[in-house]
Design an enzyme around this catalytic site. Structure first.
Site, mmCIF file in Angstrom:
data_model
loop_
_atom_site.group_PDB
_atom_site.id
_atom_site.type_symbol
_atom_site.label_atom_id
_atom_site.label_comp_id
_atom_site.label_asym_id
_atom_site.label_seq_id
_atom_site.Cartn_x
_atom_site.Cartn_y
_atom_site.Cartn_z
ATOM 1 N N ARG A 178 5.364 12.276 -3.235
ATOM 2 C CA ARG A 178 5.331 12.850 -1.875
ATOM 3 C C ARG A 178 6.364 12.158 -1.000
ATOM 4 O O ARG A 178 6.871 11.104 -1.380
ATOM 5 C CB ARG A 178 3.948 12.643 -1.256
ATOM 6 C CG ARG A 178 2.957 13.607 -1.835
ATOM 7 C CD ARG A 178 1.561 13.275 -1.430
ATOM 8 N NE ARG A 178 0.728 13.483 -2.607
ATOM 9 C CZ ARG A 178 -0.503 13.052 -2.732
ATOM 10 N NH1 ARG A 178 -1.061 12.341 -1.765
ATOM 11 N NH2 ARG A 178 -1.201 13.302 -3.814
ATOM 12 N N PRO A 217 0.790 -1.238 0.000
ATOM 13 C CA PRO A 217 0.000 0.000 0.000
ATOM 14 C C PRO A 217 0.824 1.291 0.000
ATOM 15 O O PRO A 217 1.848 1.385 0.666
ATOM 16 C CB PRO A 217 -0.824 -0.115 1.285
ATOM 17 C CG PRO A 217 -0.157 -1.150 2.110
ATOM 18 C CD PRO A 217 0.508 -2.085 1.156
ATOM 19 N N ASN A 218 0.318 2.231 -0.761
ATOM 20 C CA ASN A 218 0.835 3.602 -0.869
ATOM 21 C C ASN A 218 2.107 3.730 -1.693
ATOM 22 O O ASN A 218 2.557 4.838 -1.968
ATOM 23 C CB ASN A 218 1.027 4.251 0.517
ATOM 24 C CG ASN A 218 -0.277 4.335 1.265
ATOM 25 O OD1 ASN A 218 -1.252 4.843 0.744
ATOM 26 N ND2 ASN A 218 -0.319 3.815 2.492
ATOM 27 N N HIS A 273 12.805 -3.032 1.322
ATOM 28 C CA HIS A 273 12.295 -1.735 1.792
ATOM 29 C C HIS A 273 13.183 -0.626 1.275
ATOM 30 O O HIS A 273 14.414 -0.777 1.219
ATOM 31 C CB HIS A 273 12.261 -1.668 3.324
ATOM 32 C CG HIS A 273 11.340 -2.665 3.931
ATOM 33 N ND1 HIS A 273 9.970 -2.512 3.902
ATOM 34 C CD2 HIS A 273 11.592 -3.844 4.531
ATOM 35 C CE1 HIS A 273 9.419 -3.567 4.482
ATOM 36 N NE2 HIS A 273 10.367 -4.393 4.870
ATOM 37 N N ALA A 318 3.343 -1.027 4.596
ATOM 38 C CA ALA A 318 2.843 -1.046 5.983
ATOM 39 C C ALA A 318 2.375 -2.438 6.417
ATOM 40 O O ALA A 318 2.392 -2.751 7.618
ATOM 41 C CB ALA A 318 1.719 -0.034 6.131
ATOM 42 N N GLU A 350 12.594 -9.765 1.136
ATOM 43 C CA GLU A 350 11.821 -8.613 1.629
ATOM 44 C C GLU A 350 12.623 -7.357 1.300
ATOM 45 O O GLU A 350 13.816 -7.291 1.598
ATOM 46 C CB GLU A 350 11.632 -8.769 3.152
ATOM 47 C CG GLU A 350 10.914 -7.613 3.815
ATOM 48 C CD GLU A 350 10.861 -7.772 5.342
ATOM 49 O OE1 GLU A 350 11.172 -8.864 5.869
ATOM 50 O OE2 GLU A 350 10.528 -6.766 5.999
ATOM 51 N N ASN A 408 7.917 -5.841 -1.310
ATOM 52 C CA ASN A 408 7.917 -4.738 -0.351
ATOM 53 C C ASN A 408 6.476 -4.658 0.153
ATOM 54 O O ASN A 408 5.614 -4.050 -0.502
ATOM 55 C CB ASN A 408 8.333 -3.418 -1.012
ATOM 56 C CG ASN A 408 8.384 -2.285 0.009
ATOM 57 O OD1 ASN A 408 7.920 -2.437 1.134
ATOM 58 N ND2 ASN A 408 8.948 -1.153 -0.391
ATOM 59 N N ARG A 427 13.914 3.747 12.176
ATOM 60 C CA ARG A 427 12.732 4.604 12.205
ATOM 61 C C ARG A 427 11.919 4.356 13.480
ATOM 62 O O ARG A 427 12.479 3.977 14.496
ATOM 63 C CB ARG A 427 11.911 4.374 10.929
ATOM 64 C CG ARG A 427 12.696 4.730 9.655
ATOM 65 C CD ARG A 427 11.868 4.552 8.416
ATOM 66 N NE ARG A 427 10.684 5.410 8.436
ATOM 67 C CZ ARG A 427 9.664 5.296 7.572
ATOM 68 N NH1 ARG A 427 9.719 4.363 6.620
ATOM 69 N NH2 ARG A 427 8.620 6.095 7.639
ATOM 70 N N TYR A 458 11.457 8.579 1.076
ATOM 71 C CA TYR A 458 11.454 7.439 0.144
ATOM 72 C C TYR A 458 12.119 7.733 -1.202
ATOM 73 O O TYR A 458 12.188 6.847 -2.049
ATOM 74 C CB TYR A 458 10.004 6.977 -0.080
ATOM 75 C CG TYR A 458 9.324 6.519 1.192
ATOM 76 C CD1 TYR A 458 9.847 5.465 1.930
ATOM 77 C CD2 TYR A 458 8.163 7.144 1.664
ATOM 78 C CE1 TYR A 458 9.237 5.044 3.105
ATOM 79 C CE2 TYR A 458 7.550 6.730 2.830
ATOM 80 C CZ TYR A 458 8.088 5.682 3.547
ATOM 81 O OH TYR A 458 7.495 5.268 4.707
HETATM 82 O O1 CA2 Z 1 10.701 1.672 3.387
HETATM 83 C C1 CA2 Z 1 9.822 1.013 2.840
HETATM 84 O O2 CA2 Z 1 9.936 0.543 1.697
HETATM 85 C C2 CA2 Z 1 8.487 0.784 3.556
HETATM 86 O O3 CA2 Z 1 8.032 -0.520 3.215
HETATM 87 C C3 CA2 Z 1 7.553 1.846 3.051
HETATM 88 C C4 CA2 Z 1 6.187 1.811 3.739
HETATM 89 C C5 CA2 Z 1 6.351 1.810 5.269
HETATM 90 O O4 CA2 Z 1 5.080 1.644 5.884
HETATM 91 C C6 CA2 Z 1 7.297 0.705 5.737
HETATM 92 O O5 CA2 Z 1 7.452 0.823 7.141
HETATM 93 C C7 CA2 Z 1 8.642 0.828 5.066
HETATM 94 C C8 CA2 Z 1 5.352 3.019 3.350
HETATM 95 C C9 CA2 Z 1 5.116 3.159 1.878
HETATM 96 C C10 CA2 Z 1 4.438 4.462 1.625
HETATM 97 O O6 CA2 Z 1 5.031 5.059 0.498
HETATM 98 C C11 CA2 Z 1 4.761 6.380 0.263
HETATM 99 C C12 CA2 Z 1 5.460 6.959 -0.765
HETATM 100 C C13 CA2 Z 1 5.275 8.296 -1.045
HETATM 101 C C14 CA2 Z 1 4.372 9.038 -0.310
HETATM 102 C C15 CA2 Z 1 3.670 8.451 0.704
HETATM 103 C C16 CA2 Z 1 3.859 7.117 0.986
#
Ligand code: CA2
Length: 163
Positions: free
Chosen positions: A37, A29-30, A119, A96, A117, A93, A126, A42
């Site tokens: 953003r 997700p996301n 990330h 969340a 896995e 990946n 974090r 990221y």
């Molecule tokens: O670091 C990573 O790849 C994560 O899997 C990213 C997830 C986070 O919940 C994990 O703890 C670590 C979040 C992805 C959200 O991606 C976004 C990208 C741009 C703007 C908002 C969210």
């Protein structure tokens, strides 16, 4: 002679297709928001750009790559189920869902396809809730903290693992 040559070529082609390795890349997700953003966290690379560079790398390794992203847990689970018997390796990946989903863990264990896995961020540097992953202990390995390069590193490791 020419006929024999071409039919041999066809057989070789069929063998090559059957021998081709298949890698599935799953994004949770996301991650569709990547590059638009939260760039400080990221990075500026979009998911489409990550897909393009993984495709190029897979192509040069004569490997098939399927790339997907979903915001829905059940779609990720169904994709993992459908991969059984079709894919040799998974890069995932779970975003969340990494920190919440026993169901994704069970799906990965259920199909028994080796996986890495991935990330973008270093989840250990974090918030404390990100330090626990429901899938790490079942993975071949975990790569985190290298931004978009985490995916490249994971693909390199996957290609090495399945060759
Ligand atoms: O670091 C990573 O790849 C994560 O899997 C990213 C997830 C986070 O919940 C994990 O703890 C670590 C979040 C992805 C959200 O991606 C976004 C990208 C741009 C703007 C908002 C969210």
């Amino acid at each position: 002679m020419a006929k024999e040559f071409y039919s041999q070529q066809r057989i070789n082609k069929r063998e090559t297709m059957a021998d081709k390795k298949h890698i599935l890349v799953i994004n949770g997700p996301n991650l569709n928001l990547l590059g638009t953003r939260e760039r400080q966290l990221y990075g500026a690379t979009t998911l489409a750009e990550i897909e393009t560079s993984l495709r190029a790398k897979a192509l040069s390794a004569h490997c098939n790559l399927f790339f997907m992203q979903s915001n829905a847990e059940h779609e990720i689970i169904n994709t993992i189920h459908d991969a059984a018997g079709h894919y040799d390796f998974i890069l995932i990946n779970p975003a969340a869902f990494t920190h919440t989903s026993v169901a994704i863990r069970d799906a990965l264990l259920g199909v028994a396809i080796p996986f890495i896995e991935v990330h973008l961020s270093n989840i250990h540097a974090r918030e404390p809730f990100r330090r626990h992953s429901y899938v790490s202990d079942c993975a071949v390995g975990v790569i985190c903290g290298f931004g978009a390069q985490s995916y490249e590193l994971a693909l390199t490791a996957a290609l090495e693992h399945i060759k």
